[in-house]
Motif scaffolding. Structure first.
Motif, PDB file in Angstrom:
ATOM      1  N   GLY A  62     -67.322  -3.557 -66.355  1.00 13.27           N
ATOM      2  CA  GLY A  62     -68.121  -2.936 -65.300  1.00 13.27           C
ATOM      3  C   GLY A  62     -68.216  -1.432 -65.375  1.00 13.27           C
ATOM      4  O   GLY A  62     -68.774  -0.806 -64.465  1.00 13.27           O
ATOM      5  N   ALA A  63     -67.681  -0.813 -66.442  1.00 12.12           N
ATOM      6  CA  ALA A  63     -67.695   0.657 -66.573  1.00 12.12           C
ATOM      7  C   ALA A  63     -67.165   1.307 -65.302  1.00 12.12           C
ATOM      8  O   ALA A  63     -67.786   2.181 -64.707  1.00 12.12           O
ATOM      9  CB  ALA A  63     -69.094   1.165 -66.900  1.00 12.12           C
ATOM     10  N   THR A  64     -65.962   0.884 -64.866  1.00  9.24           N
ATOM     11  CA  THR A  64     -65.351   1.404 -63.648  1.00  9.24           C
ATOM     12  C   THR A  64     -65.171   2.917 -63.755  1.00  9.24           C
ATOM     13  O   THR A  64     -64.598   3.414 -64.719  1.00  9.24           O
ATOM     14  CB  THR A  64     -63.975   0.743 -63.420  1.00  9.24           C
ATOM     15  OG1 THR A  64     -64.146  -0.673 -63.420  1.00  9.24           O
ATOM     16  CG2 THR A  64     -63.361   1.192 -62.109  1.00  9.24           C
ATOM     17  N   VAL A  65     -65.647   3.643 -62.752  1.00  8.03           N
ATOM     18  CA  VAL A  65     -65.559   5.106 -62.756  1.00  8.03           C
ATOM     19  C   VAL A  65     -64.187   5.568 -62.279  1.00  8.03           C
ATOM     20  O   VAL A  65     -63.576   6.459 -62.873  1.00  8.03           O
ATOM     21  CB  VAL A  65     -66.675   5.711 -61.869  1.00  8.03           C
ATOM     22  CG1 VAL A  65     -66.437   7.205 -61.642  1.00  8.03           C
ATOM     23  CG2 VAL A  65     -68.039   5.481 -62.511  1.00  8.03           C
ATOM     24  N   ALA A  66     -63.709   5.011 -61.177  1.00 10.26           N
ATOM     25  CA  ALA A  66     -62.417   5.424 -60.623  1.00 10.26           C
ATOM     26  C   ALA A  66     -61.675   4.190 -60.130  1.00 10.26           C
ATOM     27  O   ALA A  66     -62.272   3.304 -59.513  1.00 10.26           O
ATOM     28  CB  ALA A  66     -62.612   6.412 -59.482  1.00 10.26           C
ATOM     29  N   ARG A  67     -60.398   4.147 -60.408  1.00 13.73           N
ATOM     30  CA  ARG A  67     -59.544   3.057 -59.931  1.00 13.73           C
ATOM     31  C   ARG A  67     -58.732   3.545 -58.733  1.00 13.73           C
ATOM     32  O   ARG A  67     -58.317   4.711 -58.678  1.00 13.73           O
ATOM     33  CB  ARG A  67     -58.580   2.588 -61.015  1.00 13.73           C
ATOM     34  CG  ARG A  67     -59.247   1.870 -62.180  1.00 13.73           C
ATOM     35  CD  ARG A  67     -58.199   1.088 -62.975  1.00 13.73           C
ATOM     36  NE  ARG A  67     -57.538   0.100 -62.141  1.00 13.73           N
ATOM     37  CZ  ARG A  67     -57.964  -1.165 -62.000  1.00 13.73           C
ATOM     38  NH1 ARG A  67     -59.036  -1.582 -62.663  1.00 13.73           N
ATOM     39  NH2 ARG A  67     -57.304  -2.001 -61.230  1.00 13.73           N
ATOM     40  N   PHE A  68     -58.482   2.635 -57.782  1.00 23.46           N
ATOM     41  CA  PHE A  68     -57.590   2.887 -56.661  1.00 23.46           C
ATOM     42  C   PHE A  68     -56.641   1.690 -56.608  1.00 23.46           C
ATOM     43  O   PHE A  68     -57.046   0.581 -56.262  1.00 23.46           O
ATOM     44  CB  PHE A  68     -58.380   3.046 -55.361  1.00 23.46           C
ATOM     45  CG  PHE A  68     -59.345   4.196 -55.409  1.00 23.46           C
ATOM     46  CD1 PHE A  68     -58.932   5.480 -55.097  1.00 23.46           C
ATOM     47  CD2 PHE A  68     -60.659   3.999 -55.814  1.00 23.46           C
ATOM     48  CE1 PHE A  68     -59.816   6.549 -55.172  1.00 23.46           C
ATOM     49  CE2 PHE A  68     -61.550   5.059 -55.886  1.00 23.46           C
ATOM     50  CZ  PHE A  68     -61.121   6.339 -55.566  1.00 23.46           C
ATOM     51  N   ASP A  69     -55.410   1.925 -57.006  1.00 22.08           N
ATOM     52  CA  ASP A  69     -54.475   0.824 -57.233  1.00 22.08           C
ATOM     53  C   ASP A  69     -53.227   0.951 -56.378  1.00 22.08           C
ATOM     54  O   ASP A  69     -52.827   2.053 -55.969  1.00 22.08           O
ATOM     55  CB  ASP A  69     -54.071   0.777 -58.711  1.00 22.08           C
ATOM     56  CG  ASP A  69     -55.229   0.378 -59.611  1.00 22.08           C
ATOM     57  OD1 ASP A  69     -55.947  -0.563 -59.245  1.00 22.08           O
ATOM     58  OD2 ASP A  69     -55.419   1.017 -60.656  1.00 22.08           O
ATOM     59  N   VAL A  70     -52.598  -0.190 -56.146  1.00 30.04           N
ATOM     60  CA  VAL A  70     -51.346  -0.255 -55.407  1.00 30.04           C
ATOM     61  C   VAL A  70     -50.242  -0.684 -56.364  1.00 30.04           C
ATOM     62  O   VAL A  70     -50.391  -1.665 -57.095  1.00 30.04           O
ATOM     63  CB  VAL A  70     -51.445  -1.255 -54.237  1.00 30.04           C
ATOM     64  CG1 VAL A  70     -50.109  -1.343 -53.497  1.00 30.04           C
ATOM     65  CG2 VAL A  70     -52.553  -0.834 -53.279  1.00 30.04           C
ATOM     66  N   PHE A  71     -49.144   0.080 -56.364  1.00 32.58           N
ATOM     67  CA  PHE A  71     -47.960  -0.243 -57.151  1.00 32.58           C
ATOM     68  C   PHE A  71     -46.805  -0.506 -56.184  1.00 32.58           C
ATOM     69  O   PHE A  71     -46.696   0.157 -55.148  1.00 32.58           O
ATOM     70  CB  PHE A  71     -47.616   0.899 -58.103  1.00 32.58           C
ATOM     71  CG  PHE A  71     -48.654   1.125 -59.164  1.00 32.58           C
ATOM     72  CD1 PHE A  71     -48.499   0.586 -60.441  1.00 32.58           C
ATOM     73  CD2 PHE A  71     -49.795   1.860 -58.888  1.00 32.58           C
ATOM     74  CE1 PHE A  71     -49.459   0.779 -61.414  1.00 32.58           C
ATOM     75  CE2 PHE A  71     -50.775   2.054 -59.863  1.00 32.58           C
ATOM     76  CZ  PHE A  71     -50.598   1.510 -61.127  1.00 32.58           C
ATOM     77  N   ILE A  72     -45.948  -1.450 -56.524  1.00 33.39           N
ATOM     78  CA  ILE A  72     -44.855  -1.852 -55.636  1.00 33.39           C
ATOM     79  C   ILE A  72     -43.519  -1.507 -56.290  1.00 33.39           C
ATOM     80  O   ILE A  72     -43.346  -1.679 -57.496  1.00 33.39           O
ATOM     81  CB  ILE A  72     -44.968  -3.354 -55.276  1.00 33.39           C
ATOM     82  CG1 ILE A  72     -43.951  -3.745 -54.208  1.00 33.39           C
ATOM     83  CG2 ILE A  72     -44.830  -4.247 -56.505  1.00 33.39           C
ATOM     84  CD1 ILE A  72     -44.226  -5.109 -53.590  1.00 33.39           C
ATOM     85  N   LYS A  73     -42.580  -1.003 -55.484  1.00 35.38           N
ATOM     86  CA  LYS A  73     -41.281  -0.557 -56.005  1.00 35.38           C
ATOM     87  C   LYS A  73     -40.258  -1.693 -55.940  1.00 35.38           C
ATOM     88  O   LYS A  73     -40.028  -2.274 -54.880  1.00 35.38           O
ATOM     89  CB  LYS A  73     -40.789   0.632 -55.163  1.00 35.38           C
ATOM     90  CG  LYS A  73     -39.335   1.042 -55.385  1.00 35.38           C
ATOM     91  CD  LYS A  73     -39.128   1.727 -56.714  1.00 35.38           C
ATOM     92  CE  LYS A  73     -37.673   2.106 -56.934  1.00 35.38           C
ATOM     93  NZ  LYS A  73     -37.157   3.047 -55.957  1.00 35.38           N
ATOM     94  N   GLY A  74     -39.662  -2.024 -57.077  1.00 40.79           N
ATOM     95  CA  GLY A  74     -38.513  -2.899 -57.119  1.00 40.79           C
ATOM     96  C   GLY A  74     -38.736  -4.298 -56.578  1.00 40.79           C
ATOM     97  O   GLY A  74     -37.809  -4.929 -56.082  1.00 40.79           O
ATOM     98  N   ALA A  75     -39.947  -4.791 -56.605  1.00 43.22           N
ATOM     99  CA  ALA A  75     -40.236  -6.133 -56.092  1.00 43.22           C
ATOM    100  C   ALA A  75     -41.511  -6.619 -56.751  1.00 43.22           C
ATOM    101  O   ALA A  75     -42.227  -5.860 -57.405  1.00 43.22           O
ATOM    102  CB  ALA A  75     -40.384  -6.110 -54.568  1.00 43.22           C
ATOM    103  N   ARG A  76     -41.805  -7.895 -56.546  1.00 39.67           N
ATOM    104  CA  ARG A  76     -43.035  -8.465 -57.085  1.00 39.67           C
ATOM    105  C   ARG A  76     -43.953  -8.832 -55.925  1.00 39.67           C
ATOM    106  O   ARG A  76     -43.495  -9.203 -54.848  1.00 39.67           O
ATOM    107  CB  ARG A  76     -42.741  -9.705 -57.930  1.00 39.67           C
ATOM    108  CG  ARG A  76     -41.885  -9.412 -59.159  1.00 39.67           C
ATOM    109  CD  ARG A  76     -41.798 -10.619 -60.075  1.00 39.67           C
ATOM    110  NE  ARG A  76     -43.094 -10.928 -60.667  1.00 39.67           N
ATOM    111  CZ  ARG A  76     -43.584 -10.315 -61.752  1.00 39.67           C
ATOM    112  NH1 ARG A  76     -42.891  -9.365 -62.343  1.00 39.67           N
ATOM    113  NH2 ARG A  76     -44.753 -10.656 -62.238  1.00 39.67           N
TER     114      ARG A  76
END
Length: 397
Positions: free
Chosen positions: A171-185
């Motif tokens: 999709g030729a993504t211009v900008a990503r906005f992501d969530v990362f989680i600490k020490g867990a799944r």
């Protein structure tokens, strides 16, 4: 962010977040691959240390435009870069100060460059942070963003990060906005349970246009124009937003209703909200006011010349950005009531902006020109104000 700043961010996030804590991160990615080298050239053409940032970005745009006019091959070979340069050159020529300020904030930053999710994820992994998903719900459902012919390729990739890279390239993504989680799944089952028990969803856009977009052939690999989807769509558009209420009395199974609900949550035109939206009639109340001290200060800032404001909207769990002339008009609606004629509003705002130095030319035109102001009045009074009332940013008094 430059490399040192990114390293500091990772240290702070890794050291501060508890187990299960979340980091929401945005960065420029593949869709800007042809453009970011142009900004690197701009920084090299007009080095730091001379004029201020606004003058520096203006000078850089001017030099790039001269290169364009004399057949620069980079621009000929990269039409996306050429189109963007044409846009920013037009903004520079028209004196669009807010747009140029935003450009200078981004383009002059040494760390403004394309990054790929696997690289970002690898850097955060050292601090115990794992990729949990995209902050854009649409991107997390391959039914909605991967063509049917490519689903087998997508589903066969080894992990979520590889699947996201696949979709970025697709999709030729211009900008990503992501969530990362600490020490867990991530716990998908518990997340779905939480949404089923707690969430509501509301239609934000035009009813007919939104449905037309959902049923457009080829838009997704999932058939959105199903009877269950239409049932859920109509009920949400009528103001019923929670799954329990949607399932009750439905002519479809609870499983089909839930599936349709989650597809709509992830589709453009809908927003999750955790406070029930306020019921609004077809007529605006005659008197309105900001619903909180924060929003009162935001509208005051608009009348004091702020570039733009964000109205806190509890019904959305977030905020609604409002343009400069729009926020000025909202402030006048709160001060004078909604029944004042657009001519009276026009006269008051024209007098006010005349005493405000440094306003952008486009803002002045939108307020002073009678036709432009009439269009603004229709937009704010007919669409924005009812939305702000519905989501609790403005209250009826």
């Amino acid at each position: 962010l430059d490399d040192a700043e990114k390293a500091a961010l990772i240290r702070v996030a890794g050291g501060s977040l508890k187990s299960g804590g979340l980091l929401n991160l945005g960065f420029v990615t593949l869709g800007r691959a042809a453009v970011t080298p142009m900004w690197q050239v701009l920084r090299g053409l007009v080095p730091a240390g001379g004029p201020g940032s606004l003058e520096r970005v203006k000078a850089g745009i001017g030099l790039l435009a001269r290169l364009r006019d004399h057949g620069a091959k980079y621009l000929q070979q990269n039409p996306q870069a050429l189109a963007l340069l044409n846009d920013v050159h037009q903004e520079e020529a028209s004196g669009d100060i807010p747009a140029l300020t935003n450009l200078s904030h981004n383009l002059l930053a040494e760390g403004y460059r394309v990054e790929l999710l696997d690289e970002v994820a690898a850097g955060l992994a050292g601090a115990g942070l794992e990729f949990a998903g995209s902050a854009a719900p649409f991107s997390n459902d391959p039914d909605l963003c991967v063509p049917a012919a490519l689903r087998e390729c997508h589903d066969g990739l080894p992990n979520r990060v590889a699947q996201e890279l696949f979709k970025d390239f697709l999709g030729a993504t211009v900008a990503r906005f992501d969530v990362f989680i600490k020490g867990a799944r991530p716990d998908t089952v518990a997340s779905h349970r939480y949404l089923i028990d707690r969430s509501r969803v509301t239609l934000v856009g035009d009813r007919a246009e939104t449905w037309q977009q959902l049923e457009r052939p080829g838009w997704t690999s999932f058939n959105l124009a199903t009877p269950a989807m239409r049932y859920v769509f109509d009920r949400i558009a009528d103001g019923v937003g929670g799954i329990a209420a949607l399932v009750q009395g439905a002519p479809h199974s609870a499983e089909d209703v839930c599936d349709a609900y989650f597809k709509l949550v992830a589709s453009p035109g809908f927003d999750l909200c955790f406070d029930a939206p306020v019921a609004t009639g077809s007529q605006l109340p005659s008197r309105v006011n900001p619903s909180s001290g924060y929003n009162r200060l935001a509208l005051k800032a608009a009348l004091d010349g702020a570039i733009g404001v964000n109205m806190a909207a509890p019904g959305l769990g977030s905020c609604v950005p409002v343009t400069v002339p729009g926020s000025m008009l909202l402030a006048e609606f709160c001060a004078s009531g909604t029944v004042a004629s657009d001519q009276a509003m026009h006269a008051r705002l024209s007098e006010r902006v005349a005493a405000m130095p440094g306003l952008d030319a486009s803002v002045l035109h939108q307020v002073r020109d009678p036709e432009s102001f009439a269009a603004l009045h229709r937009e704010i009074g007919g669409r924005v104000l009812p939305m702000l009332l519905r989501f609790g940013a403005i209250r009826a008094d």
